[in-house]
Design a protein around this motif. Sequence first.
Motif, PDB file in Angstrom:
ATOM      1  N   GLY A  10       0.789  -1.223   0.000  1.00 53.92           N
ATOM      2  CA  GLY A  10       0.000   0.000   0.000  1.00 53.92           C
ATOM      3  C   GLY A  10       0.822   1.275   0.000  1.00 53.92           C
ATOM      4  O   GLY A  10       0.263   2.354  -0.175  1.00 53.92           O
ATOM      5  N   MET A  11       2.136   1.178   0.197  1.00 53.88           N
ATOM      6  CA  MET A  11       2.970   2.383   0.119  1.00 53.88           C
ATOM      7  C   MET A  11       3.179   2.717  -1.354  1.00 53.88           C
ATOM      8  O   MET A  11       3.644   1.873  -2.108  1.00 53.88           O
ATOM      9  CB  MET A  11       4.335   2.161   0.791  1.00 53.88           C
ATOM     10  CG  MET A  11       4.294   1.975   2.280  1.00 53.88           C
ATOM     11  SD  MET A  11       5.939   2.022   3.055  1.00 53.88           S
ATOM     12  CE  MET A  11       6.794   0.672   2.239  1.00 53.88           C
ATOM     13  N   VAL A  12       2.815   3.941  -1.751  1.00 52.33           N
ATOM     14  CA  VAL A  12       2.917   4.312  -3.165  1.00 52.33           C
ATOM     15  C   VAL A  12       3.765   5.554  -3.413  1.00 52.33           C
ATOM     16  O   VAL A  12       3.950   5.943  -4.558  1.00 52.33           O
ATOM     17  CB  VAL A  12       1.511   4.519  -3.786  1.00 52.33           C
ATOM     18  CG1 VAL A  12       0.724   3.222  -3.773  1.00 52.33           C
ATOM     19  CG2 VAL A  12       0.759   5.626  -3.070  1.00 52.33           C
ATOM     20  N   GLU A  17       6.056   6.377   2.852  1.00 55.41           N
ATOM     21  CA  GLU A  17       7.253   5.964   3.589  1.00 55.41           C
ATOM     22  C   GLU A  17       7.364   6.746   4.894  1.00 55.41           C
ATOM     23  O   GLU A  17       7.616   6.165   5.955  1.00 55.41           O
ATOM     24  CB  GLU A  17       8.518   6.218   2.767  1.00 55.41           C
ATOM     25  CG  GLU A  17       8.685   5.332   1.567  1.00 55.41           C
ATOM     26  CD  GLU A  17       9.896   5.713   0.727  1.00 55.41           C
ATOM     27  OE1 GLU A  17      10.177   4.971  -0.216  1.00 55.41           O
ATOM     28  OE2 GLU A  17      10.555   6.744   0.997  1.00 55.41           O
ATOM     29  N   ASN A  18       7.161   8.049   4.802  1.00 52.65           N
ATOM     30  CA  ASN A  18       7.273   8.899   5.985  1.00 52.65           C
ATOM     31  C   ASN A  18       6.204   8.579   7.029  1.00 52.65           C
ATOM     32  O   ASN A  18       6.488   8.608   8.226  1.00 52.65           O
ATOM     33  CB  ASN A  18       7.231  10.377   5.607  1.00 52.65           C
ATOM     34  CG  ASN A  18       8.502  10.829   4.932  1.00 52.65           C
ATOM     35  OD1 ASN A  18       9.577  10.290   5.183  1.00 52.65           O
ATOM     36  ND2 ASN A  18       8.386  11.819   4.063  1.00 52.65           N
ATOM     37  N   ARG A  19       4.998   8.285   6.584  1.00 50.81           N
ATOM     38  CA  ARG A  19       3.939   7.911   7.537  1.00 50.81           C
ATOM     39  C   ARG A  19       4.324   6.663   8.303  1.00 50.81           C
ATOM     40  O   ARG A  19       4.141   6.580   9.518  1.00 50.81           O
ATOM     41  CB  ARG A  19       2.612   7.680   6.803  1.00 50.81           C
ATOM     42  CG  ARG A  19       1.910   8.960   6.429  1.00 50.81           C
ATOM     43  CD  ARG A  19       0.558   8.721   5.793  1.00 50.81           C
ATOM     44  NE  ARG A  19      -0.342   8.012   6.686  1.00 50.81           N
ATOM     45  CZ  ARG A  19      -1.334   7.225   6.280  1.00 50.81           C
ATOM     46  NH1 ARG A  19      -1.546   7.035   4.990  1.00 50.81           N
ATOM     47  NH2 ARG A  19      -2.112   6.622   7.141  1.00 50.81           N
ATOM     48  N   VAL A  20       4.869   5.659   7.593  1.00 52.61           N
ATOM     49  CA  VAL A  20       5.286   4.419   8.239  1.00 52.61           C
ATOM     50  C   VAL A  20       6.441   4.686   9.204  1.00 52.61           C
ATOM     51  O   VAL A  20       6.430   4.243  10.353  1.00 52.61           O
ATOM     52  CB  VAL A  20       5.673   3.345   7.194  1.00 52.61           C
ATOM     53  CG1 VAL A  20       6.323   2.147   7.849  1.00 52.61           C
ATOM     54  CG2 VAL A  20       4.439   2.917   6.392  1.00 52.61           C
ATOM     55  N   TYR A  37       9.118   2.476  -0.693  1.00 51.12           N
ATOM     56  CA  TYR A  37       7.810   2.191  -1.291  1.00 51.12           C
ATOM     57  C   TYR A  37       7.916   1.396  -2.578  1.00 51.12           C
ATOM     58  O   TYR A  37       6.984   0.684  -2.953  1.00 51.12           O
ATOM     59  CB  TYR A  37       6.990   3.472  -1.476  1.00 51.12           C
ATOM     60  CG  TYR A  37       7.400   4.364  -2.621  1.00 51.12           C
ATOM     61  CD1 TYR A  37       6.882   4.165  -3.896  1.00 51.12           C
ATOM     62  CD2 TYR A  37       8.277   5.419  -2.430  1.00 51.12           C
ATOM     63  CE1 TYR A  37       7.241   4.992  -4.949  1.00 51.12           C
ATOM     64  CE2 TYR A  37       8.637   6.253  -3.475  1.00 51.12           C
ATOM     65  CZ  TYR A  37       8.124   6.029  -4.730  1.00 51.12           C
ATOM     66  OH  TYR A  37       8.483   6.851  -5.771  1.00 51.12           O
ATOM     67  N   ASN A  38       9.034   1.486  -3.285  1.00 50.15           N
ATOM     68  CA  ASN A  38       9.192   0.735  -4.530  1.00 50.15           C
ATOM     69  C   ASN A  38       9.181  -0.771  -4.288  1.00 50.15           C
ATOM     70  O   ASN A  38       8.617  -1.528  -5.080  1.00 50.15           O
ATOM     71  CB  ASN A  38      10.491   1.135  -5.238  1.00 50.15           C
ATOM     72  CG  ASN A  38      10.415   2.510  -5.848  1.00 50.15           C
ATOM     73  OD1 ASN A  38       9.463   2.833  -6.544  1.00 50.15           O
ATOM     74  ND2 ASN A  38      11.402   3.342  -5.559  1.00 50.15           N
TER      75      ASN A  38
END
Length: 72
Positions: A10-12, A17-20, A37-38
Amino acid sequence: MKETILKVNGMVCGGCENRVKNALNQLEGISKVEADYNTGIVKVTSSENVKKEQMEEIIEDIGFEVEKEGYV
C-alpha cells in the motif's frame, strides 16, 4: 539490537514511507526505520524487547497491510 524486515503493501510514494517511519518511531525501543515504497520493504532496528507484532499493528493502524508470510 535486532533488525526486523517487514513487507508492507500500500505504500505508493515518499509520503507513505514517511507515515510508516513516523508511526514506528513512536514505539519505544525503535532506533532506526528505513522504508522503500518501490519494494514495500521496511527495515526496523530496535531493542530486543520490541515485538514484530507491535510493529505490524502500528503499520496496519495507519492503513497499510503487512504480509505475515515469508519475512523475518
